[in-house]
Scaffold this motif. Structure first.
Motif, PDB file in Angstrom:
ATOM      1  N   LYS A 130       0.847  -1.195   0.000  1.00 50.08           N
ATOM      2  CA  LYS A 130       0.000   0.000   0.000  1.00 50.08           C
ATOM      3  C   LYS A 130       0.886   1.250   0.000  1.00 50.08           C
ATOM      4  N   ALA A 131       0.286   2.398  -0.300  1.00 51.25           N
ATOM      5  CA  ALA A 131       1.028   3.658  -0.326  1.00 51.25           C
ATOM      6  C   ALA A 131       0.188   4.756   0.300  1.00 51.25           C
ATOM      7  N   VAL A 132       0.847   5.828   0.680  1.00 50.07           N
ATOM      8  CA  VAL A 132       0.164   7.010   1.196  1.00 50.07           C
ATOM      9  C   VAL A 132      -0.035   7.955   0.018  1.00 50.07           C
ATOM     10  N   PRO A 133      -1.269   8.415  -0.244  1.00 55.35           N
ATOM     11  CA  PRO A 133      -1.477   9.344  -1.357  1.00 55.35           C
ATOM     12  C   PRO A 133      -0.699  10.644  -1.141  1.00 55.35           C
ATOM     13  N   LYS A 134      -0.311  11.298  -2.219  1.00 54.44           N
ATOM     14  CA  LYS A 134       0.382  12.578  -2.109  1.00 54.44           C
ATOM     15  C   LYS A 134      -0.551  13.612  -1.498  1.00 54.44           C
ATOM     16  N   TYR A 135       0.026  14.447  -0.648  1.00 53.52           N
ATOM     17  CA  TYR A 135      -0.725  15.557  -0.067  1.00 53.52           C
ATOM     18  C   TYR A 135       0.278  16.618   0.336  1.00 53.52           C
ATOM     19  N   HIS A 136      -0.203  17.804   0.640  1.00 56.98           N
ATOM     20  CA  HIS A 136       0.678  18.915   0.987  1.00 56.98           C
ATOM     21  C   HIS A 136       0.349  19.416   2.381  1.00 56.98           C
ATOM     22  N   VAL A 137       1.385  19.607   3.161  1.00 57.56           N
ATOM     23  CA  VAL A 137       1.257  20.242   4.471  1.00 57.56           C
ATOM     24  C   VAL A 137       2.340  21.316   4.559  1.00 57.56           C
ATOM     25  N   PRO A 138       2.092  22.383   5.301  1.00 60.98           N
ATOM     26  CA  PRO A 138       3.071  23.470   5.370  1.00 60.98           C
ATOM     27  C   PRO A 138       4.275  23.164   6.261  1.00 60.98           C
ATOM     28  N   GLU A 139       4.301  22.001   6.888  1.00 61.40           N
ATOM     29  CA  GLU A 139       5.412  21.637   7.765  1.00 61.40           C
ATOM     30  C   GLU A 139       6.324  20.628   7.074  1.00 61.40           C
ATOM     31  N   ASP A 140       7.495  20.418   7.679  1.00 63.21           N
ATOM     32  CA  ASP A 140       8.384  19.351   7.227  1.00 63.21           C
ATOM     33  C   ASP A 140       7.806  18.012   7.666  1.00 63.21           C
ATOM     34  N   VAL A 141       7.989  16.993   6.861  1.00 64.83           N
ATOM     35  CA  VAL A 141       7.555  15.637   7.198  1.00 64.83           C
ATOM     36  C   VAL A 141       8.781  14.732   7.154  1.00 64.83           C
ATOM     37  N   VAL A 142       8.989  13.983   8.226  1.00 66.98           N
ATOM     38  CA  VAL A 142      10.095  13.038   8.301  1.00 66.98           C
ATOM     39  C   VAL A 142       9.489  11.645   8.395  1.00 66.98           C
ATOM     40  N   VAL A 143       9.924  10.745   7.537  1.00 69.46           N
ATOM     41  CA  VAL A 143       9.421   9.372   7.535  1.00 69.46           C
ATOM     42  C   VAL A 143      10.553   8.449   7.945  1.00 69.46           C
ATOM     43  N   VAL A 144      10.280   7.614   8.937  1.00 69.47           N
ATOM     44  CA  VAL A 144      11.249   6.609   9.385  1.00 69.47           C
ATOM     45  C   VAL A 144      10.600   5.252   9.134  1.00 69.47           C
ATOM     46  N   ARG A 145      11.205   4.492   8.255  1.00 69.07           N
ATOM     47  CA  ARG A 145      10.649   3.186   7.898  1.00 69.07           C
ATOM     48  C   ARG A 145      11.103   2.129   8.889  1.00 69.07           C
ATOM     49  N   LEU A 146      10.153   1.400   9.415  1.00 72.43           N
ATOM     50  CA  LEU A 146      10.447   0.300  10.322  1.00 72.43           C
ATOM     51  C   LEU A 146       9.880  -0.962   9.707  1.00 72.43           C
ATOM     52  N   ARG A 147      10.640  -2.014   9.754  1.00 72.11           N
ATOM     53  CA  ARG A 147      10.170  -3.305   9.236  1.00 72.11           C
ATOM     54  C   ARG A 147       9.625  -4.143  10.365  1.00 72.11           C
ATOM     55  N   ALA A 148       8.471  -4.704  10.145  1.00 72.61           N
ATOM     56  CA  ALA A 148       7.867  -5.581  11.153  1.00 72.61           C
ATOM     57  C   ALA A 148       8.537  -6.946  11.100  1.00 72.61           C
ATOM     58  N   GLY A 149       8.693  -7.522  12.283  1.00 67.84           N
ATOM     59  CA  GLY A 149       9.179  -8.886  12.410  1.00 67.84           C
ATOM     60  C   GLY A 149      10.418  -9.131  11.690  1.00 67.84           C
TER      61      GLY A 149
END
Length: 52
Positions: A33-52
């Protein structure tokens, strides 16, 4: 350093820290799955974690 515990089996999302200047969100994105593109006025930091 502050350690924050989250709900391991959260269905989609939970805000784990909220201040006037910052929101930290625990977001679960199922494999394929994916997160749809969107705009926010702040910085967004994504940290990917793998399950199991």
């Amino acid at each position: 350093m502050q350690f924050i515990n989250t709900t391991p089996n959260v269905a989609l999302a939970e805000n784990i820290v909220e201040t006037p200047r910052q929101t930290v969100t625990h977001l679960v994105i199922p494999a394929g799955k994916a997160v749809p593109k969107y705009h926010v006025p702040e910085d967004v930091v994504v940290v990917r974690l793998r399950a199991g």
